[in-house]
Design a protein around this motif. Structure first.
Motif, PDB file in Angstrom:
ATOM      1  N   MET A   1      40.892  35.284  31.513  1.00 51.85           N
ATOM      2  CA  MET A   1      41.560  35.629  32.766  1.00 51.85           C
ATOM      3  C   MET A   1      41.527  37.134  32.984  1.00 51.85           C
ATOM      4  SD  MET A   1      42.896  34.298  35.430  1.00 51.85           S
ATOM      5  CE  MET A   1      42.905  32.627  34.788  1.00 51.85           C
ATOM      6  N   GLN A   2      40.837  37.540  34.033  1.00 50.16           N
ATOM      7  CA  GLN A   2      40.799  38.937  34.452  1.00 50.16           C
ATOM      8  C   GLN A   2      41.784  39.158  35.594  1.00 50.16           C
ATOM      9  OE1 GLN A   2      39.432  40.170  31.632  1.00 50.16           O
ATOM     10  NE2 GLN A   2      38.315  41.678  32.875  1.00 50.16           N
ATOM     11  N   GLU A   3      41.709  40.319  36.249  1.00 47.15           N
ATOM     12  CA  GLU A   3      42.785  40.709  37.147  1.00 47.15           C
ATOM     13  C   GLU A   3      42.316  41.153  38.535  1.00 47.15           C
ATOM     14  OE1 GLU A   3      46.192  40.747  36.554  1.00 47.15           O
ATOM     15  OE2 GLU A   3      45.714  39.635  34.728  1.00 47.15           O
ATOM     16  N   ASN A   4      42.975  40.610  39.543  1.00 45.71           N
ATOM     17  CA  ASN A   4      43.105  41.213  40.870  1.00 45.71           C
ATOM     18  C   ASN A   4      41.806  41.462  41.634  1.00 45.71           C
ATOM     19  OD1 ASN A   4      45.666  41.611  39.485  1.00 45.71           O
ATOM     20  ND2 ASN A   4      46.218  42.855  41.251  1.00 45.71           N
ATOM     21  N   ARG A   5      41.083  40.401  41.888  1.00 44.10           N
ATOM     22  CA  ARG A   5      39.915  40.485  42.762  1.00 44.10           C
ATOM     23  C   ARG A   5      39.845  39.197  43.574  1.00 44.10           C
ATOM     24  NH1 ARG A   5      37.853  45.868  42.181  1.00 44.10           N
ATOM     25  NH2 ARG A   5      38.812  46.491  40.210  1.00 44.10           N
ATOM     26  N   SER A   6      39.512  39.324  44.846  1.00 42.82           N
ATOM     27  CA  SER A   6      39.337  38.136  45.679  1.00 42.82           C
ATOM     28  C   SER A   6      37.892  37.649  45.593  1.00 42.82           C
ATOM     29  CB  SER A   6      39.675  38.457  47.137  1.00 42.82           C
ATOM     30  OG  SER A   6      38.667  39.258  47.731  1.00 42.82           O
ATOM     31  N   PHE A   7      37.667  36.419  46.051  1.00 43.21           N
ATOM     32  CA  PHE A   7      36.305  35.882  46.019  1.00 43.21           C
ATOM     33  C   PHE A   7      35.379  36.717  46.895  1.00 43.21           C
ATOM     34  CE2 PHE A   7      32.727  33.341  47.288  1.00 43.21           C
ATOM     35  CZ  PHE A   7      32.344  32.733  46.102  1.00 43.21           C
ATOM     36  N   ASP A   8      35.778  36.996  48.125  1.00 39.89           N
ATOM     37  CA  ASP A   8      34.897  37.762  49.009  1.00 39.89           C
ATOM     38  C   ASP A   8      34.630  39.163  48.466  1.00 39.89           C
ATOM     39  OD1 ASP A   8      34.411  35.821  50.895  1.00 39.89           O
ATOM     40  OD2 ASP A   8      35.970  36.473  52.278  1.00 39.89           O
ATOM     41  N   HIS A   9      35.563  39.730  47.728  1.00 40.85           N
ATOM     42  CA  HIS A   9      35.395  41.071  47.184  1.00 40.85           C
ATOM     43  C   HIS A   9      34.254  41.130  46.164  1.00 40.85           C
ATOM     44  CE1 HIS A   9      36.548  45.078  45.975  1.00 40.85           C
ATOM     45  NE2 HIS A   9      36.765  44.705  44.732  1.00 40.85           N
ATOM     46  N   TYR A  10      34.056  40.049  45.393  1.00 39.64           N
ATOM     47  CA  TYR A  10      33.013  40.028  44.359  1.00 39.64           C
ATOM     48  C   TYR A  10      31.794  39.176  44.732  1.00 39.64           C
ATOM     49  CZ  TYR A  10      35.090  42.521  40.332  1.00 39.64           C
ATOM     50  OH  TYR A  10      35.565  43.475  39.462  1.00 39.64           O
ATOM     51  N   PHE A  11      32.015  38.075  45.436  1.00 39.87           N
ATOM     52  CA  PHE A  11      30.920  37.126  45.671  1.00 39.87           C
ATOM     53  C   PHE A  11      30.761  36.776  47.143  1.00 39.87           C
ATOM     54  CE2 PHE A  11      32.001  36.373  41.191  1.00 39.87           C
ATOM     55  CZ  PHE A  11      30.738  36.393  40.616  1.00 39.87           C
ATOM     56  N   GLY A  12      31.282  37.627  48.023  1.00 43.43           N
ATOM     57  CA  GLY A  12      31.215  37.338  49.449  1.00 43.43           C
ATOM     58  C   GLY A  12      29.817  37.300  50.020  1.00 43.43           C
ATOM     59  N   THR A  13      28.832  37.882  49.307  1.00 35.03           N
ATOM     60  CA  THR A  13      27.438  37.852  49.779  1.00 35.03           C
ATOM     61  C   THR A  13      26.549  37.010  48.872  1.00 35.03           C
ATOM     62  OG1 THR A  13      26.881  39.900  48.579  1.00 35.03           O
ATOM     63  CG2 THR A  13      27.670  40.126  50.849  1.00 35.03           C
ATOM     64  N   PHE A  14      27.154  36.186  48.005  1.00 38.00           N
ATOM     65  CA  PHE A  14      26.360  35.356  47.099  1.00 38.00           C
ATOM     66  C   PHE A  14      25.672  34.242  47.899  1.00 38.00           C
ATOM     67  CE2 PHE A  14      25.409  32.174  43.922  1.00 38.00           C
ATOM     68  CZ  PHE A  14      25.062  32.922  42.804  1.00 38.00           C
ATOM     69  N   PRO A  15      24.348  34.095  47.757  1.00 40.83           N
ATOM     70  CA  PRO A  15      23.614  33.104  48.554  1.00 40.83           C
ATOM     71  C   PRO A  15      24.144  31.687  48.339  1.00 40.83           C
ATOM     72  CG  PRO A  15      22.093  34.616  47.477  1.00 40.83           C
ATOM     73  CD  PRO A  15      23.451  34.891  46.894  1.00 40.83           C
ATOM     74  N   GLY A  16      24.430  31.002  49.424  1.00 39.15           N
ATOM     75  CA  GLY A  16      24.863  29.621  49.368  1.00 39.15           C
ATOM     76  C   GLY A  16      26.354  29.421  49.220  1.00 39.15           C
ATOM     77  N   ALA A  17      27.085  30.490  48.911  1.00 38.58           N
ATOM     78  CA  ALA A  17      28.529  30.370  48.739  1.00 38.58           C
ATOM     79  C   ALA A  17      29.237  30.522  50.084  1.00 38.58           C
ATOM     80  CB  ALA A  17      29.033  31.433  47.763  1.00 38.58           C
ATOM     81  N   ASP A  18      30.478  30.059  50.141  1.00 40.83           N
ATOM     82  CA  ASP A  18      31.312  30.221  51.328  1.00 40.83           C
ATOM     83  C   ASP A  18      31.820  31.656  51.337  1.00 40.83           C
ATOM     84  OD1 ASP A  18      33.016  30.071  53.452  1.00 40.83           O
ATOM     85  OD2 ASP A  18      34.307  28.496  52.622  1.00 40.83           O
ATOM     86  N   GLY A  19      30.990  32.549  51.809  1.00 39.05           N
ATOM     87  CA  GLY A  19      31.277  33.972  51.731  1.00 39.05           C
ATOM     88  C   GLY A  19      31.508  34.601  53.086  1.00 39.05           C
TER      89      GLY A  19
ATOM     90  N   ALA B   1      38.070  33.551  35.371  1.00 43.44           N
ATOM     91  CA  ALA B   1      38.650  33.742  36.703  1.00 43.44           C
ATOM     92  C   ALA B   1      39.428  35.044  36.743  1.00 43.44           C
ATOM     93  CB  ALA B   1      39.549  32.562  37.073  1.00 43.44           C
ATOM     94  N   TRP B   2      39.914  35.388  37.933  1.00 42.85           N
ATOM     95  CA  TRP B   2      40.736  36.573  38.176  1.00 42.85           C
ATOM     96  C   TRP B   2      42.075  36.075  38.710  1.00 42.85           C
ATOM     97  CZ3 TRP B   2      35.680  36.296  37.822  1.00 42.85           C
ATOM     98  CH2 TRP B   2      34.975  37.372  37.273  1.00 42.85           C
ATOM     99  N   ASP B   3      43.178  36.601  38.174  1.00 43.69           N
ATOM    100  CA  ASP B   3      44.458  35.909  38.347  1.00 43.69           C
ATOM    101  C   ASP B   3      45.022  35.929  39.757  1.00 43.69           C
ATOM    102  OD1 ASP B   3      45.322  38.547  38.426  1.00 43.69           O
ATOM    103  OD2 ASP B   3      47.010  38.232  37.063  1.00 43.69           O
ATOM    104  N   ASP B   4      44.753  36.985  40.538  1.00 41.90           N
ATOM    105  CA  ASP B   4      45.160  36.995  41.941  1.00 41.90           C
ATOM    106  C   ASP B   4      44.208  37.880  42.730  1.00 41.90           C
ATOM    107  OD1 ASP B   4      46.201  39.775  42.225  1.00 41.90           O
ATOM    108  OD2 ASP B   4      47.828  39.125  40.920  1.00 41.90           O
ATOM    109  N   TRP B   5      44.424  37.956  44.028  1.00 40.06           N
ATOM    110  CA  TRP B   5      43.462  38.617  44.917  1.00 40.06           C
ATOM    111  C   TRP B   5      43.585  40.134  44.940  1.00 40.06           C
ATOM    112  CZ3 TRP B   5      48.295  37.622  46.191  1.00 40.06           C
ATOM    113  CH2 TRP B   5      48.930  38.372  47.169  1.00 40.06           C
ATOM    114  N   GLY B   6      44.668  40.684  44.417  1.00 38.17           N
ATOM    115  CA  GLY B   6      44.818  42.125  44.302  1.00 38.17           C
ATOM    116  C   GLY B   6      44.923  42.883  45.608  1.00 38.17           C
TER     117      GLY B   6
END
Length: 468
Positions: A50-68, A355-360
């Protein structure tokens, strides 16, 4: 005692051997039995990092095929209002290694979600400027970094976090992993081990607990116990081993309860808000407090082939990626752990959930589903790394950390749940989160028919486009 027939893979019926009906069955006590070493039960070790404080769009918002992040001609289409300037701000690429987060309390979650419009992120960051905080991990504060409230709209790309993207491409990326509670780190870590966050009026009575999202850090020296039931109670009842590993050990004492003393000081130890199991009374009742150990004990067990069935790994502030901690340091820390697992005797029977524990405070565009009065919270990155993980698979199921508990229970506890009606230690939790109708099933991320995949060892310090 159960013994395997010498007819295996057939079963002995009297003096004759007869075949089992499926390859995944084995012969036990003269009968074909499914599952002891097949399917999910090929996983003998579950490791949650468990890591800390990142949202999905912040790290993987441009990942091909993902809901980004929605893009048009290479530019983000979403535009979030900044009430200070009267303009709106699009998500934008930022290569900075040190990022500025924003408040991420329960109130901040409500404001950012804004009834499902997902447009309150900058407004929350503006509020942070009104609160002077020395401690960047206070959920009511945000690390500015000198770039103003628009900072929460920044996102990273593959060249910034190449190892995380490689894990996503070679294994499984979960693009609908939601924080289990619309709140901050403490509540999230409580959910991670117990599927609930509560406040208890009687330190000895689980029935005195009521649902609660803690609004602030516990005061130094405050060791209020968590009286309700966590997953280790069921693990102990079923003789399933577990370990809770602390990067640098605990730092419960001292100023700020072991948290950083100023906006850019980070500690090499785990603060109390990320180290919650020692405060659960059932851990003490079971005399299993010694299962909470320094991360060095995890590596020792890996090399010796004595890793427990279930492991959690909590980071120090320094390694956590929690602003103002560096993205690069967190990625290197995680890569080191994953490499050690892959090179150990345990790799072929392991599932790693990262995972990251919250969106930060960082922007995310997906509205969280509502499952009860506390959750879900804002979307976070989720990865599955395992020799049985599907390759290059994007899991679109609705998930939360409750899915980790469900997987553990299905793998090691014959499907038992943290259910007050059945777990032998009742508490008044409002629902059994593992049985939520919207919650997906992590077994969908695996192909247990495939032979174990080879490790994917990555450089601990990869070249990146991160800037200092």
């Amino acid at each position: 005692m159960s013994t395997k027939s010498n007819c295996s893979p057939h079963c002995r019926c009297g003096n004759a051997c007869s075949p089992c009906s499926a390859e995944s069955e084995e012969c036990v006590d003269g009968a074909c039995e499914r599952g002891r070493n097949s399917g999910i039960h090929k996983i003998k070790h579950v490791i949650i990092i468990m890591q800390e404080n990142r949202s999905f769009d912040h790290y993987f918002g441009t990942f091909p095929g993902a809901d980004g992040i929605a893009m048009e001609n290479g530019a983000a289409t979403a535009c979030i209002p900044n009430l200070m300037t009267g303009k709106c701000v699009h998500p934008y690429l930022e290569h900075a290694d040190r990022n500025g987060g924003a408040p991420h309390s329960a109130a901040a979650a409500t404001a950012a979600i804004d009834g499902g419009k997902m447009d309150g992120f900058i407004a929350v960051a503006i509020q942070a400027a009104k609160v002077r905080c020395k401690n960047p991990t206070d959920p009511n504060c945000g690390e500015d970094g000198g770039i103003g409230p628009d900072r929460v709209m920044a996102y990273h790309v593959q060249s910034d976090i190449p190892n995380y993207w490689t894990y996503a491409k070679d294994f499984v990326l979960q693009d609908h992993m939601f924080e289990p509670v619309a709140s901050w780190s403490l509540a999230s870590h409580l959910y991670m081990v117990s599927a609930w966050s509560a406040k208890c009026s009687d330190p000895k009575d689980p029935e005195s607990c009521q649902s609660d999202r803690p609004r602030k850090r516990p005061a130094p020296g405050n060791d209020t116990p968590y009286v309700w039931t966590d997953i280790t109670w069921l693990l102990n009842q079923n003789h399933v081993s577990w370990g809770y590993y602390l990067d640098g050990g605990p730092i419960h004492g001292g100023r700020n309860g072991g948290m950083p003393g100023d906006r850019h000081q980070v500690n090499r130890g785990v603060p109390k808000i990320w180290d919650v199991l020692p405060q659960f009374t059932d851990v003490h009742e079971d005399k299993q407090l010694e299962n909470v150990q320094n991360l060095s004990a995890f590596f020792t067990a890996l090399k010796a082939g004595t890793l427990p069935s279930v492991s959690w790994i909590a980071p120090s502030s320094y390694d956590s990626e929690h602003p103002p901690s560096l993205v690069s340091i967190g990625q290197s820390y995680v890569t080191h752990i994953v490499n050690e697992i892959m090179e150990s005797p345990e790799w072929n029977s392991t599932a790693i959930f990262l995972a990251w524990d919250d969106w930060g405070g960082f922007y995310d565009h997906v509205r969280p589903p509502v499952v009860d009065s506390l959750g879900y919270g804002i979307r976070v990155p989720g990865l599955v790394i395992s020799p049985y993980a599907k390759q290059g698979y994007i899991d679109h199921q609705t998930l939360s950390f409750d899915a980790y508990l469900k997987f553990i229970e299905d793998d090691f506890l014959s499907g038992a749940r943290l259910d007050p009606k059945t777990d032998g230690r009742p508490d008044p939790r409002p629902d059994v989160r593992e049985n939520a109708h919207v919650l997906g099933d992590l077994t969908q991320d695996f192909d247990f028919s495939q032979p174990p995949r080879q490790p994917v060892l990555l450089p601990e310090h990869p070249e990146t486009t991160l800037t200092h």
